[in-house]
Design a protein around this motif. Structure first.
Motif, mmCIF file in Angstrom:
data_model
loop_
_atom_site.group_PDB
_atom_site.id
_atom_site.type_symbol
_atom_site.label_atom_id
_atom_site.label_comp_id
_atom_site.label_asym_id
_atom_site.label_seq_id
_atom_site.Cartn_x
_atom_site.Cartn_y
_atom_site.Cartn_z
ATOM 1 N N MET A 1 -14.432 -0.673 -0.610
ATOM 2 C CA MET A 1 -13.305 0.330 -1.058
ATOM 3 C C MET A 1 -12.971 0.064 -2.819
ATOM 4 S SD MET A 1 -12.568 1.880 1.344
ATOM 5 C CE MET A 1 -11.580 3.039 0.623
ATOM 6 N N SER A 2 -13.070 0.839 -3.793
ATOM 7 C CA SER A 2 -12.974 0.801 -4.949
ATOM 8 C C SER A 2 -11.508 0.653 -5.442
ATOM 9 C CB SER A 2 -13.868 1.616 -5.773
ATOM 10 O OG SER A 2 -13.704 3.201 -5.725
ATOM 11 N N THR A 3 -10.832 1.740 -4.821
ATOM 12 C CA THR A 3 -9.522 1.882 -5.158
ATOM 13 C C THR A 3 -8.525 2.218 -4.050
ATOM 14 O OG1 THR A 3 -9.565 4.385 -5.758
ATOM 15 C CG2 THR A 3 -9.980 2.656 -7.560
ATOM 16 N N VAL A 4 -7.171 1.798 -4.246
ATOM 17 C CA VAL A 4 -6.335 2.328 -3.340
ATOM 18 C C VAL A 4 -5.094 2.527 -3.935
ATOM 19 C CG1 VAL A 4 -7.268 0.574 -1.460
ATOM 20 C CG2 VAL A 4 -5.457 -0.378 -3.079
ATOM 21 N N MET A 5 -4.145 3.188 -3.030
ATOM 22 C CA MET A 5 -2.865 3.542 -3.777
ATOM 23 C C MET A 5 -1.806 2.699 -3.540
ATOM 24 S SD MET A 5 -1.186 6.155 -5.241
ATOM 25 C CE MET A 5 -2.465 7.595 -4.696
ATOM 26 N N VAL A 6 -1.060 1.952 -4.418
ATOM 27 C CA VAL A 6 -0.180 0.990 -4.289
ATOM 28 C C VAL A 6 1.258 1.502 -4.791
ATOM 29 C CG1 VAL A 6 -1.770 -0.992 -4.282
ATOM 30 C CG2 VAL A 6 -0.661 -0.245 -6.313
ATOM 31 N N GLU A 7 2.360 0.896 -3.926
ATOM 32 C CA GLU A 7 3.803 1.195 -4.389
ATOM 33 C C GLU A 7 3.804 0.445 -5.522
ATOM 34 O OE1 GLU A 7 6.234 3.424 -3.325
ATOM 35 O OE2 GLU A 7 4.934 3.939 -1.515
ATOM 36 N N LEU A 8 4.599 0.931 -6.789
ATOM 37 C CA LEU A 8 4.942 0.241 -7.850
ATOM 38 C C LEU A 8 6.287 -0.188 -7.611
ATOM 39 C CD1 LEU A 8 3.602 2.216 -11.035
ATOM 40 C CD2 LEU A 8 2.590 0.269 -9.859
ATOM 41 N N SER A 9 6.636 -1.654 -7.846
ATOM 42 C CA SER A 9 8.055 -2.026 -7.704
ATOM 43 C C SER A 9 8.704 -1.458 -9.039
ATOM 44 C CB SER A 9 8.011 -3.603 -7.907
ATOM 45 O OG SER A 9 7.343 -4.171 -9.225
ATOM 46 N N GLU A 10 9.986 -1.742 -8.893
ATOM 47 C CA GLU A 10 10.916 -1.144 -9.905
ATOM 48 C C GLU A 10 10.821 -1.847 -11.417
ATOM 49 O OE1 GLU A 10 15.460 -1.126 -10.666
ATOM 50 O OE2 GLU A 10 15.246 -0.418 -8.518
ATOM 51 N N LEU B 1 0.714 -1.208 0.094
ATOM 52 C CA LEU B 1 0.001 -0.127 -0.269
ATOM 53 C C LEU B 1 0.674 1.403 -0.132
ATOM 54 C CD1 LEU B 1 -2.832 -0.916 2.471
ATOM 55 C CD2 LEU B 1 -2.887 -0.471 0.083
ATOM 56 N N GLY B 2 0.669 2.156 -0.803
ATOM 57 C CA GLY B 2 1.199 3.433 -0.923
ATOM 58 C C GLY B 2 0.775 4.762 -0.134
ATOM 59 N N ALA B 3 -0.728 4.187 0.545
ATOM 60 C CA ALA B 3 -1.265 5.362 1.355
ATOM 61 C C ALA B 3 -2.126 4.272 2.282
ATOM 62 C CB ALA B 3 -1.656 6.224 0.451
ATOM 63 N N ASP B 4 -2.257 5.052 3.392
ATOM 64 C CA ASP B 4 -3.294 4.750 4.460
ATOM 65 C C ASP B 4 -4.837 4.472 3.709
ATOM 66 O OD1 ASP B 4 -1.595 4.592 6.253
ATOM 67 O OD2 ASP B 4 -2.118 6.617 7.466
ATOM 68 N N VAL B 5 -5.421 3.343 3.763
ATOM 69 C CA VAL B 5 -6.858 3.371 3.604
ATOM 70 C C VAL B 5 -7.801 3.685 4.605
ATOM 71 C CG1 VAL B 5 -8.562 1.626 2.603
ATOM 72 C CG2 VAL B 5 -5.830 1.447 1.903
ATOM 73 N N VAL B 6 -8.624 4.806 4.471
ATOM 74 C CA VAL B 6 -9.421 4.971 5.599
ATOM 75 C C VAL B 6 -10.577 4.741 5.019
ATOM 76 C CG1 VAL B 6 -10.263 7.241 6.753
ATOM 77 C CG2 VAL B 6 -7.857 6.902 6.125
ATOM 78 N N GLY B 7 -11.870 4.100 5.990
ATOM 79 C CA GLY B 7 -13.142 3.961 5.390
ATOM 80 C C GLY B 7 -13.915 5.298 5.492
ATOM 81 N N PRO B 8 -15.308 5.129 5.057
ATOM 82 C CA PRO B 8 -16.161 6.287 5.000
ATOM 83 C C PRO B 8 -16.362 7.107 6.556
ATOM 84 C CG PRO B 8 -17.046 4.437 3.930
ATOM 85 C CD PRO B 8 -15.862 3.999 4.506
ATOM 86 N N SER C 1 -12.274 5.541 10.052
ATOM 87 C CA SER C 1 -11.589 4.477 10.621
ATOM 88 C C SER C 1 -10.623 3.992 9.509
ATOM 89 C CB SER C 1 -12.225 3.094 11.065
ATOM 90 O OG SER C 1 -13.020 2.467 10.017
ATOM 91 N N CYS C 2 -9.501 3.625 10.200
ATOM 92 C CA CYS C 2 -8.024 2.981 9.293
ATOM 93 C C CYS C 2 -8.241 1.772 8.887
ATOM 94 C CB CYS C 2 -6.973 3.242 10.107
ATOM 95 S SG CYS C 2 -5.360 2.770 9.132
ATOM 96 N N ILE C 3 -8.475 1.295 7.736
ATOM 97 C CA ILE C 3 -8.806 -0.020 7.326
ATOM 98 C C ILE C 3 -7.379 -0.775 7.029
ATOM 99 C CG2 ILE C 3 -9.578 -1.588 5.493
ATOM 100 C CD1 ILE C 3 -11.844 0.864 5.086
ATOM 101 N N ALA C 4 -6.305 0.079 6.765
ATOM 102 C CA ALA C 4 -5.156 -0.645 6.384
ATOM 103 C C ALA C 4 -3.964 0.696 6.249
ATOM 104 C CB ALA C 4 -4.871 -1.356 5.095
ATOM 105 N N LEU C 5 -2.869 0.232 6.639
ATOM 106 C CA LEU C 5 -1.768 1.368 6.856
ATOM 107 C C LEU C 5 -0.691 1.464 5.672
ATOM 108 C CD1 LEU C 5 -0.571 0.989 10.679
ATOM 109 C CD2 LEU C 5 -2.141 2.674 9.307
ATOM 110 N N SER C 6 -0.622 2.543 5.315
ATOM 111 C CA SER C 6 0.496 2.462 4.439
ATOM 112 C C SER C 6 1.916 1.738 4.429
ATOM 113 C CB SER C 6 0.992 4.350 4.001
ATOM 114 O OG SER C 6 1.910 4.311 3.109
ATOM 115 N N GLY C 7 2.352 1.245 3.505
ATOM 116 C CA GLY C 7 3.354 0.377 3.827
ATOM 117 C C GLY C 7 3.109 -1.037 3.999
ATOM 118 N N ALA C 8 2.024 -1.538 4.190
ATOM 119 C CA ALA C 8 1.782 -2.955 4.502
ATOM 120 C C ALA C 8 1.700 -3.552 3.313
ATOM 121 C CB ALA C 8 0.163 -3.003 5.000
ATOM 122 N N ALA C 9 2.358 -4.932 3.298
ATOM 123 C CA ALA C 9 2.277 -5.764 2.083
ATOM 124 C C ALA C 9 0.988 -6.479 2.079
ATOM 125 C CB ALA C 9 3.528 -6.837 2.276
#
Length: 99
Positions: free
Chosen positions: A48-57, A16-23, A26-34
Motif C-alpha cells: 500500500m502506498s497511501t492511506v486516509m488518516v484522521e487529522l487530530s485537532e 485510519l479515516g477509511a477502510d484499507v482494501v487490498g488489490p 480483501s480488507c487490510i484495516a478498518l476505518s477508525g482503527a488506531a
C-alpha cells in the motif's frame, strides 16, 4: 478532517479515516482503527502506498496556522470554485479555526 498520507510517513497512534482494501478486495484495516507498528508493517507488506488518516485537532490547527497571518480563508482557496459546497465548507472551517 481526513488526509491522504503516505504509508512511509505513518506513525503509531494515527487513526485510519477509511477502510484499507487490498488489490484482491480483501480488507487490510478498518476505518477508525488506531494504527500500531505491526499494522503499519502489514500495510507496507501489502504494498500500500497511501492511506486516509484522521487529522487530530492539533494537526488541523498546525496546518491552518502555517498560513501567513495576513492570509484570510477565501484567499487560501481562491483558485478553487468557491461556490462548490465542499470548498465553501473548507473556507468556513478555516475561517473558524483562524478566529
Amino acid at each position: 478532517m481526513k488526509r491522504i498520507t503516505a504509508v512511509d510517513r505513518l506513525e503509531a497512534g494515527q487513526v485510519l479515516g477509511a477502510d484499507v482494501v487490498g488489490p484482491d478486495g480483501s480488507c487490510i484495516a478498518l476505518s477508525g482503527a488506531a494504527l500500531q507498528s505491526d499494522d503499519i508493517a502489514r500495510l507496507r507488506a501489502a504494498s500500500m502506498s497511501t492511506v486516509m488518516v484522521e487529522l487530530s485537532e492539533d494537526d488541523v490547527r498546525a496546518l491552518v496556522s502555517a498560513q501567513p497571518e495576513n492570509t484570510d480563508a477565501v484567499s487560501r482557496f481562491r483558485l478553487n470554485d468557491l461556490t462548490h459546497p465542499l470548498i465553501n465548507k473548507l473556507v468556513e472551517v478555516a475561517s473558524e479555526l483562524r478566529a
